[in-house]
Design an enzyme around this catalytic site. Structure first.
Site, PDB file in Angstrom:
ATOM      1  N   GLY A 159       0.822  -1.206   0.000  1.00 35.56           N
ATOM      2  CA  GLY A 159       0.000   0.000   0.000  1.00 35.56           C
ATOM      3  C   GLY A 159       0.854   1.253   0.000  1.00 35.56           C
ATOM      4  N   GLY A 160       0.219   2.385   0.341  1.00 36.26           N
ATOM      5  CA  GLY A 160       0.927   3.658   0.340  1.00 36.26           C
ATOM      6  C   GLY A 160       0.092   4.780  -0.236  1.00 36.26           C
ATOM      7  N   ALA A 161      -1.240   4.657  -0.134  1.00 35.27           N
ATOM      8  CA  ALA A 161      -2.156   5.726  -0.571  1.00 35.27           C
ATOM      9  C   ALA A 161      -1.967   6.087  -2.037  1.00 35.27           C
ATOM     10  CB  ALA A 161      -1.999   6.972   0.306  1.00 35.27           C
ATOM     11  N   GLN A 230      -2.271  -4.963   0.163  1.00 36.44           N
ATOM     12  CA  GLN A 230      -2.584  -4.270   1.427  1.00 36.44           C
ATOM     13  C   GLN A 230      -2.946  -2.826   1.136  1.00 36.44           C
ATOM     14  OE1 GLN A 230      -0.264  -1.903   3.166  1.00 36.44           O
ATOM     15  NE2 GLN A 230      -1.658  -1.637   4.888  1.00 36.44           N
ATOM     16  N   SER A 231      -4.056  -2.356   1.698  1.00 40.36           N
ATOM     17  CA  SER A 231      -4.507  -0.973   1.560  1.00 40.36           C
ATOM     18  C   SER A 231      -4.668  -0.609   0.080  1.00 40.36           C
ATOM     19  CB  SER A 231      -3.523  -0.041   2.288  1.00 40.36           C
ATOM     20  OG  SER A 231      -4.024   1.265   2.366  1.00 40.36           O
ATOM     21  N   ALA A 232      -3.940   0.423  -0.393  1.00 36.90           N
ATOM     22  CA  ALA A 232      -4.025   0.788  -1.807  1.00 36.90           C
ATOM     23  C   ALA A 232      -3.593  -0.371  -2.694  1.00 36.90           C
ATOM     24  CB  ALA A 232      -3.157   2.015  -2.080  1.00 36.90           C
ATOM     25  N   ASP A 332     -10.508   0.488  11.823  1.00 30.51           N
ATOM     26  CA  ASP A 332      -9.766   1.084  10.711  1.00 30.51           C
ATOM     27  C   ASP A 332     -10.452   2.390  10.323  1.00 30.51           C
ATOM     28  OD1 ASP A 332      -8.534   1.787   8.334  1.00 30.51           O
ATOM     29  OD2 ASP A 332      -8.368  -0.277   7.636  1.00 30.51           O
ATOM     30  N   HIS A 364      -5.844   0.402  10.828  1.00 31.68           N
ATOM     31  CA  HIS A 364      -5.457   0.199   9.432  1.00 31.68           C
ATOM     32  C   HIS A 364      -4.094  -0.477   9.308  1.00 31.68           C
ATOM     33  CE1 HIS A 364      -5.808   0.934   5.152  1.00 31.68           C
ATOM     34  NE2 HIS A 364      -4.623   1.497   5.123  1.00 31.68           N
TER      35      HIS A 364
END
Length: 433
Positions: A159-161, A230-232, A332, A364
């Site tokens: 991830g990392g937005a 994960q995430s983004a 989250d 999160h």
């Protein structure tokens, strides 16, 4: 870019010291835009345009001059950062996030340093393997010590937005899965502003293709490949998987097959851009930046797996999808757990095999960062490993007898980290005059 530094004919009017300084600054700006927010490759392209200092000049540099340059570069980076934030109209909310990030990194630094040492010096890590011709088309491989027989493979998308993602963020997961005889390929991809969502999806798809076709050269089993994000990275990898299934259902030519993916693991991901844009905007994030990353509202449907899976035209593609397993923390605040719940309901509605596992009170990053740094038993990690090793009695027996994972960060620091997280969330919700 040229307007940010003096023209070449002006540089010639200065002495050797000034020339040395300005060349360094130009290279720094290239790295600032290309390496920090882009890639090493982009930075190298810029360095080709503005060559580095001749070797004889480098040999003449004294320690004091190098120290002065380092101080100047640090000042320049800091000044450019705050200037950029000021032009964007950044207020106290963004500054509190910046302070929070610095505090988090400081508290978790003991664990980061241990992981970084293994990342750079372990013989089990093969860094920056090229999988494509675009900037940041690189991946890291984490190989088990035991080389007997082909190993299952996890393709991990960090991830990392969509802005600060980097393949090394998956090093902790990669090292820990390698201890369980699982190969991990951490795929890097272009971040915004170097690329938008379509570029990210294209990069990750190409990385998955590389693994599916060539992982046997590194001891991997091409018939046991798992995709995880994960995430983004969960959003991007879900887009990749669904897009591939749609192409196959339409009979289009592809370089890898969805059938090679035995399961998909999504961790704290968001799968509906229509919901995410409103959520981020309500939390004080800039709608315009998010729209730029996602190529405008006109692209929301294309890059919203939850929306596409409900389209009757994609019902055949849904039947090609592997088992979907999503993990999410109920606390989250970055991407609410409803994001995973909703897409699982949509997948079940079209007959796909899907499951969501919720972790009470987890944030999160707890599942991906704090819990692994804490060591010991980790339910999410154990669940993922059990799925990968299902049907392999020998591997399951080894998992059952494996020693507890090593603690990398003292509990007191993790407790302080939790308290600060709560305080920063509280401060962000305060309306200041």
């Amino acid at each position: 870019m040229a307007s940010m530094s003096p023209p070449i004919h002006d540089l010639r009017q200065h002495d050797e010291t000034a020339t040395h300084f300005y060349l360094d600054v130009r290279c720094l700006i290239c790295r600032f835009l290309g390496f920090i927010f882009g890639t090493e490759t982009f930075g190298n392209h810029q360095q080709q345009q503005f060559p580095r200092k001749p070797e004889n000049m480098e040999r003449q540099s004294s320690f004091s001059r190098d120290l002065g340059h380092a101080a100047a570069e640090t000042y320049l980076i800091t000044r450019l950062t705050f200037t950029l934030l000021r032009y964007l109209g950044v207020g106290y909310r963004w500054y509190t996030r910046l302070v929070a990030l610095a505090c988090y990194a400081l508290l978790l630094m003991p664990g980061f340093l241990q992981v970084a040492y293994c990342y750079f010096f372990s013989s089990q890590v093969r860094r920056s393997i090229v999988y494509g011709d675009q900037p940041r088309n690189r991946l890291d491989l984490y190989l088990p010590i035991n080389t007997n027989g082909p190993k299952p493979v996890v393709v991990f998308v960090t991830g990392g937005a969509w802005i600060i993602g980097y393949k090394a963020w998956g090093s902790l997961l990669g090292l820990q899965l390698a201890e369980r005889d699982i190969i991990v390929a951490c795929v890097d991809y272009r971040n915004f502003p170097q690329g938008t969502i379509s570029d990210m999806v294209k990069d990750v798809s190409q990385g998955v293709s590389f693994v599916c076709n060539l992982i046997d050269r590194f001891g991997g089993d091409p018939n046991r490949i798992y995709l995880m994000g994960q995430s983004a990275g969960a959003h991007i990898s879900a887009c990749v998987l669904l897009e591939q299934a749609i192409k196959e259902s339409r009979g289009e030519s592809t370089t890898w097959s969805v059938s090679q993916i035995k399961a998909y693991f999504g961790l704290s991901g968001g799968y509906n851009l229509f919901n995410l844009v409103d959520h981020f905007h309500n939390r004080g994030l800039y709608r315009s930046i998010f729209l730029s990353i996602m190529e405008g509202e006109g692209s929301f449907e294309q890059f919203s797996p939850e929306v596409r899976i409900k389209d009757p035209r994609n019902r055949e593609a849904a039947s090609l999808l592997p088992p979907i397993k999503l993990f999410h923390g109920t606390s989250d605040y970055s991407i609410p757990s409803d994001a995973s719940i909703n897409i699982v309901e949509a997948l079940k509605g079209v007959g796909a095999e899907a499951e969501v596992i919720l972790y009470e009170g987890k944030s999160h990053t707890d599942l991906f960062l704090q819990d692994p740094l804490r060591g010991g038993k980790d339910d999410l990690f154990d669940h993922v490993v059990s799925v990968i090793h299902a049907g392999d009695e020998e591997a399951l027996a080894k998992d059952a007898s494996a020693p507890p994972r090593k603690r990398l960060v003292p509990e007191i620091l993790l407790s302080i980290h939790w308290v600060l997280s709560f305080l920063f969330r509280y401060c962000r919700n305060i309306s200041l005059p």
